[in-house]
Design a protein around this motif. Sequence first.
Motif, PDB file in Angstrom:
ATOM      1  N   SER A   1      39.485 -47.212  68.816  1.00 24.09           N
ATOM      2  CA  SER A   1      40.763 -46.522  68.790  1.00 24.09           C
ATOM      3  C   SER A   1      40.819 -45.530  69.943  1.00 24.09           C
ATOM      4  O   SER A   1      39.792 -45.112  70.470  1.00 24.09           O
ATOM      5  CB  SER A   1      40.919 -45.758  67.469  1.00 24.09           C
ATOM      6  OG  SER A   1      40.023 -44.667  67.440  1.00 24.09           O
TER       7      SER A   1
ATOM      8  N   THR B   1      41.685 -42.525  69.639  1.00 20.79           N
ATOM      9  CA  THR B   1      41.267 -41.208  69.186  1.00 20.79           C
ATOM     10  C   THR B   1      39.919 -41.253  68.501  1.00 20.79           C
ATOM     11  O   THR B   1      39.440 -40.233  68.030  1.00 20.79           O
ATOM     12  CB  THR B   1      42.305 -40.624  68.205  1.00 20.79           C
ATOM     13  OG1 THR B   1      42.486 -41.549  67.131  1.00 20.79           O
ATOM     14  CG2 THR B   1      43.623 -40.406  68.897  1.00 20.79           C
TER      15      THR B   1
ATOM     16  N   ALA C   1      39.659 -41.943  61.807  1.00 22.37           N
ATOM     17  CA  ALA C   1      40.292 -42.874  60.880  1.00 22.37           C
ATOM     18  C   ALA C   1      39.438 -43.102  59.652  1.00 22.37           C
ATOM     19  O   ALA C   1      39.945 -43.171  58.527  1.00 22.37           O
ATOM     20  CB  ALA C   1      40.559 -44.203  61.582  1.00 22.37           C
TER      21      ALA C   1
ATOM     22  N   HIS D   1      50.555 -35.638  59.934  1.00 18.85           N
ATOM     23  CA  HIS D   1      49.576 -34.548  59.936  1.00 18.85           C
ATOM     24  C   HIS D   1      50.243 -33.175  59.864  1.00 18.85           C
ATOM     25  O   HIS D   1      51.419 -33.024  60.198  1.00 18.85           O
ATOM     26  CB  HIS D   1      48.703 -34.646  61.178  1.00 18.85           C
ATOM     27  CG  HIS D   1      48.067 -35.995  61.327  1.00 18.85           C
ATOM     28  ND1 HIS D   1      47.192 -36.507  60.395  1.00 18.85           N
ATOM     29  CD2 HIS D   1      48.208 -36.955  62.290  1.00 18.85           C
ATOM     30  CE1 HIS D   1      46.810 -37.719  60.771  1.00 18.85           C
ATOM     31  NE2 HIS D   1      47.411 -38.010  61.917  1.00 18.85           N
TER      32      HIS D   1
ATOM     33  N   THR E   1      52.341 -34.059  63.844  1.00 24.96           N
ATOM     34  CA  THR E   1      52.091 -35.262  64.633  1.00 24.96           C
ATOM     35  C   THR E   1      51.853 -36.420  63.663  1.00 24.96           C
ATOM     36  O   THR E   1      51.771 -36.216  62.444  1.00 24.96           O
ATOM     37  CB  THR E   1      50.869 -35.098  65.551  1.00 24.96           C
ATOM     38  OG1 THR E   1      49.691 -34.919  64.737  1.00 24.96           O
ATOM     39  CG2 THR E   1      51.047 -33.914  66.496  1.00 24.96           C
TER      40      THR E   1
ATOM     41  N   THR F   1      49.709 -40.362  63.170  1.00 29.97           N
ATOM     42  CA  THR F   1      48.826 -41.427  63.617  1.00 29.97           C
ATOM     43  C   THR F   1      49.446 -42.748  63.196  1.00 29.97           C
ATOM     44  O   THR F   1      49.847 -42.915  62.043  1.00 29.97           O
ATOM     45  CB  THR F   1      47.425 -41.294  63.004  1.00 29.97           C
ATOM     46  OG1 THR F   1      46.835 -40.069  63.435  1.00 29.97           O
ATOM     47  CG2 THR F   1      46.533 -42.455  63.437  1.00 29.97           C
TER      48      THR F   1
ATOM     49  N   TYR G   1      48.901 -46.825  62.890  1.00 26.63           N
ATOM     50  CA  TYR G   1      47.852 -47.830  62.771  1.00 26.63           C
ATOM     51  C   TYR G   1      48.440 -49.210  63.081  1.00 26.63           C
ATOM     52  O   TYR G   1      49.447 -49.604  62.480  1.00 26.63           O
ATOM     53  CB  TYR G   1      47.269 -47.832  61.359  1.00 26.63           C
ATOM     54  CG  TYR G   1      46.687 -46.502  60.952  1.00 26.63           C
ATOM     55  CD1 TYR G   1      45.338 -46.223  61.143  1.00 26.63           C
ATOM     56  CD2 TYR G   1      47.479 -45.515  60.379  1.00 26.63           C
ATOM     57  CE1 TYR G   1      44.798 -44.995  60.770  1.00 26.63           C
ATOM     58  CE2 TYR G   1      46.948 -44.286  60.010  1.00 26.63           C
ATOM     59  CZ  TYR G   1      45.614 -44.036  60.206  1.00 26.63           C
ATOM     60  OH  TYR G   1      45.086 -42.820  59.846  1.00 26.63           O
TER      61      TYR G   1
ATOM     62  N   ARG H   1      49.907 -40.899  68.100  1.00 27.22           N
ATOM     63  CA  ARG H   1      48.694 -41.472  68.656  1.00 27.22           C
ATOM     64  C   ARG H   1      48.382 -42.725  67.851  1.00 27.22           C
ATOM     65  O   ARG H   1      48.970 -42.959  66.791  1.00 27.22           O
ATOM     66  CB  ARG H   1      47.540 -40.473  68.575  1.00 27.22           C
ATOM     67  CG  ARG H   1      47.249 -39.988  67.165  1.00 27.22           C
ATOM     68  CD  ARG H   1      46.339 -38.791  67.171  1.00 27.22           C
ATOM     69  NE  ARG H   1      46.118 -38.266  65.836  1.00 27.22           N
ATOM     70  CZ  ARG H   1      45.907 -36.986  65.587  1.00 27.22           C
ATOM     71  NH1 ARG H   1      45.929 -36.111  66.579  1.00 27.22           N
ATOM     72  NH2 ARG H   1      45.691 -36.566  64.365  1.00 27.22           N
ATOM     73  N   THR H   2      47.453 -43.506  68.324  1.00 28.38           N
ATOM     74  CA  THR H   2      47.200 -44.781  67.668  1.00 28.38           C
ATOM     75  C   THR H   2      45.755 -44.952  67.238  1.00 28.38           C
ATOM     76  O   THR H   2      44.835 -44.488  67.906  1.00 28.38           O
ATOM     77  CB  THR H   2      47.603 -45.962  68.588  1.00 28.38           C
ATOM     78  OG1 THR H   2      47.468 -47.187  67.876  1.00 28.38           O
ATOM     79  CG2 THR H   2      46.744 -46.026  69.832  1.00 28.38           C
ATOM     80  N   ILE H   3      45.602 -45.579  66.085  1.00 28.10           N
ATOM     81  CA  ILE H   3      44.314 -46.080  65.624  1.00 28.10           C
ATOM     82  C   ILE H   3      44.478 -47.586  65.552  1.00 28.10           C
ATOM     83  O   ILE H   3      45.435 -48.084  64.978  1.00 28.10           O
ATOM     84  CB  ILE H   3      43.950 -45.548  64.229  1.00 28.10           C
ATOM     85  CG1 ILE H   3      43.758 -44.032  64.264  1.00 28.10           C
ATOM     86  CG2 ILE H   3      42.713 -46.237  63.686  1.00 28.10           C
ATOM     87  CD1 ILE H   3      42.509 -43.578  64.993  1.00 28.10           C
TER      88      ILE H   3
END
Length: 243
Positions: A35, A37, A42, A65, A69, A71, A73, A103-105
């Motif tokens: 990922s 991050t 995760a 969060h 922000t 995340t 997936y 942001r991405t996982i």
Amino acid sequence: MSTMINISKKAQNGAQSLSRRGLLKGGGAMVIGFSLTGSAFAQAARGMKAGPPDYQAVDTWIAIHADNTATIYTGKCELGQGNQTGLLQVAAEELDLGMDQVRTIRLDTNITPDQQATSSSSSIHRGAPALRAAAAQARQELLARAAVKLGVQAGSLTVKDGIVSVKGEHNFRTVTYGELLGDRPFNVKSTGTAPLKPVSQYRLVGQRPPRVDIPEKAAGKYTHMHHLRVPGMLHGRVVLPRG
């Protein structure tokens, strides 16, 4: 999506009798990708339960969060076509968040949704609809909570950058996504019935934001699947998914 299986010396003996969790504890690993991050974040958020998670759950796709922000997936692999940036645009658009707030996982079988193979340039065409539906469902749930918090009807609310306000009262009654949900689960299903944002209201989709994968690639720090190595690894291979 592809899976790389690593077998260490410690895990070889009696590996067939071990569960997946037991194999991980024994020193082996089943890993899918990296990922942006880090998978540690995760895993802390979702634990080590053997996946993939429930495809219909909003929490499978999105986490909000406390710092306002999110995340996102996804189960699509970044192969240089920029799909991770595009999928973030889709999610941020429906959530009314900025690109700097998401942001991405990606690509961890315990954590991300099973979206099958990444092939050609089909990631947006095949991968975005479910993510978009989940984001719309998440937004609807957040607005419902905001309506209760602010004491108004949900139809009287507007959102920008994750800040919910009463129409015409932007400087008076507001609440953020982070305040409404921060780091807690939605616990709702993505039914596909939540209204999608009209194309005429798009702010992000169709634009050209900086690609999220480029900085690490330019710096030579990006880890592709075929570069993956773990301590004690004797063998690794890419296994195509079912179907």
